[in-house]
Design a protein around this motif. Sequence first.
Motif, PDB file in Angstrom:
ATOM      1  N   LEU A 114      -2.191  12.732   1.013  1.00  0.00           N
ATOM      2  CA  LEU A 114      -2.614  11.368   0.701  1.00  0.00           C
ATOM      3  C   LEU A 114      -3.100  10.608   1.930  1.00  0.00           C
ATOM      4  O   LEU A 114      -3.176   9.380   1.889  1.00  0.00           O
ATOM      5  N   GLU A 147      -5.949  10.038   3.245  1.00  0.00           N
ATOM      6  CA  GLU A 147      -7.114   9.158   3.062  1.00  0.00           C
ATOM      7  C   GLU A 147      -6.845   8.031   2.072  1.00  0.00           C
ATOM      8  O   GLU A 147      -7.654   7.118   1.930  1.00  0.00           O
ATOM      9  N   TRP A 148      -5.691   8.072   1.388  1.00  0.00           N
ATOM     10  CA  TRP A 148      -5.354   7.051   0.407  1.00  0.00           C
ATOM     11  C   TRP A 148      -4.307   6.079   0.935  1.00  0.00           C
ATOM     12  O   TRP A 148      -3.826   5.228   0.184  1.00  0.00           O
ATOM     13  N   THR A 190       0.841  -1.189   0.000  1.00  0.00           N
ATOM     14  CA  THR A 190       0.000   0.000   0.000  1.00  0.00           C
ATOM     15  C   THR A 190       0.882   1.248   0.000  1.00  0.00           C
ATOM     16  O   THR A 190       2.103   1.167   0.194  1.00  0.00           O
ATOM     17  N   LEU A 191       0.254   2.409  -0.211  1.00  0.00           N
ATOM     18  CA  LEU A 191       1.024   3.647  -0.138  1.00  0.00           C
ATOM     19  C   LEU A 191       1.686   3.770   1.238  1.00  0.00           C
ATOM     20  O   LEU A 191       2.850   4.176   1.345  1.00  0.00           O
ATOM     21  N   ARG A 192       0.950   3.419   2.286  1.00  0.00           N
ATOM     22  CA  ARG A 192       1.538   3.449   3.631  1.00  0.00           C
ATOM     23  C   ARG A 192       2.734   2.508   3.725  1.00  0.00           C
ATOM     24  O   ARG A 192       3.790   2.858   4.253  1.00  0.00           O
ATOM     25  N   GLN A 210      -0.652  11.211  -7.755  1.00  0.00           N
ATOM     26  CA  GLN A 210      -0.694  10.690  -6.386  1.00  0.00           C
ATOM     27  C   GLN A 210       0.454   9.725  -6.127  1.00  0.00           C
ATOM     28  O   GLN A 210       1.028   9.711  -5.031  1.00  0.00           O
ATOM     29  N   ARG A 211       0.819   8.920  -7.128  1.00  0.00           N
ATOM     30  CA  ARG A 211       1.962   8.021  -6.950  1.00  0.00           C
ATOM     31  C   ARG A 211       3.254   8.815  -6.756  1.00  0.00           C
ATOM     32  O   ARG A 211       4.106   8.438  -5.949  1.00  0.00           O
ATOM     33  N   GLN A 220      -4.427   2.358   0.008  1.00  0.00           N
ATOM     34  CA  GLN A 220      -4.604   1.970  -1.392  1.00  0.00           C
ATOM     35  C   GLN A 220      -3.305   1.425  -1.982  1.00  0.00           C
ATOM     36  O   GLN A 220      -2.210   1.851  -1.619  1.00  0.00           O
ATOM     37  N   ARG A 223      -4.204   1.827  -7.831  1.00  0.00           N
ATOM     38  CA  ARG A 223      -5.535   2.366  -7.579  1.00  0.00           C
ATOM     39  C   ARG A 223      -5.540   3.890  -7.484  1.00  0.00           C
ATOM     40  O   ARG A 223      -6.606   4.475  -7.239  1.00  0.00           O
ATOM     41  N   VAL A 224      -4.398   4.525  -7.648  1.00  0.00           N
ATOM     42  CA  VAL A 224      -4.335   5.983  -7.543  1.00  0.00           C
ATOM     43  C   VAL A 224      -3.722   6.560  -8.823  1.00  0.00           C
ATOM     44  O   VAL A 224      -3.178   5.835  -9.649  1.00  0.00           O
ATOM     45  N   SER A 225      -3.811   7.871  -8.974  1.00  0.00           N
ATOM     46  CA  SER A 225      -3.343   8.527 -10.196  1.00  0.00           C
ATOM     47  C   SER A 225      -1.819   8.652 -10.219  1.00  0.00           C
ATOM     48  O   SER A 225      -1.135   8.458  -9.201  1.00  0.00           O
TER      49      SER A 225
END
Length: 263
Positions: free
Chosen positions: A140, A142-143, A108-110, A155-156, A146, A150-152
Amino acid sequence: MNALPRTPAPHRPAAGPPTPGARLALEGATLGRPGHPALHGVSLEVPAGQLLTVVGPSGCGKSTLLRTFAGLLAPLGGRATADGEPVTGPAADRALVFQEDALLPWRTLRGNVELPLAVQKVTRTQRRAEAARWLGRVGLGEWAGQLPHRVSGGQRQRAQLARALAGAPRAVLMDEPFGALDVQTRAGMQDLLVEVLRDTRATVVFVTHDVDEALFLGDRVALLGEGALLGTREVPHPRDRTAREAAATRALRREVLGALTTG
């Protein structure tokens, strides 16, 4: 000489001594791969805490210079140093940010932002908190749960920036990180980079093919061409969006474009 404001790195104890950015240098260096040198006789110093932008035509050696500072390529001649010590390979205190986001797709992003903290053996509780803080800083929060697909793209890139800075590196080496973004997203990422770097002490080397981006972000700009460092110039109004049409900025833009054309 301009430098970004400096504060202690976020995950180190506030009572501890502040950690300065790394002083990077090339001394008479020939850079490239064995049998295929890209740059010859480069002597360049990046003082601690400075943001140096690097511009030049495609294939001139911009990425080669960056990868040499990162320790991914050894100089073919001369020296590459960090704080006067030879750069002999990658190190945790030099973070590399690519044009492609290079996030691990199964994390995930986290989880991606936590990665450099895990390498530094930061406790799970602390790295979770730091990842949340940095994801919040880049918008980010709230993302966080993800996966990258799943993100733009923008956002990446925000997540990649958070991952690079979460480990409190002393140098951040950025290889055209916003080159694949649309104009509006790119401007937003530039502003975000300026904002988050106010809270670090890192030295930054930022490679770009965009002269306007170089003159907005940099304290200095280095010009590459024809297999050599053509020179460096001080930026008159670094990180000032309103100064784009200032006389000094316009004059430097003409000088840089002229040097790149003739170089």
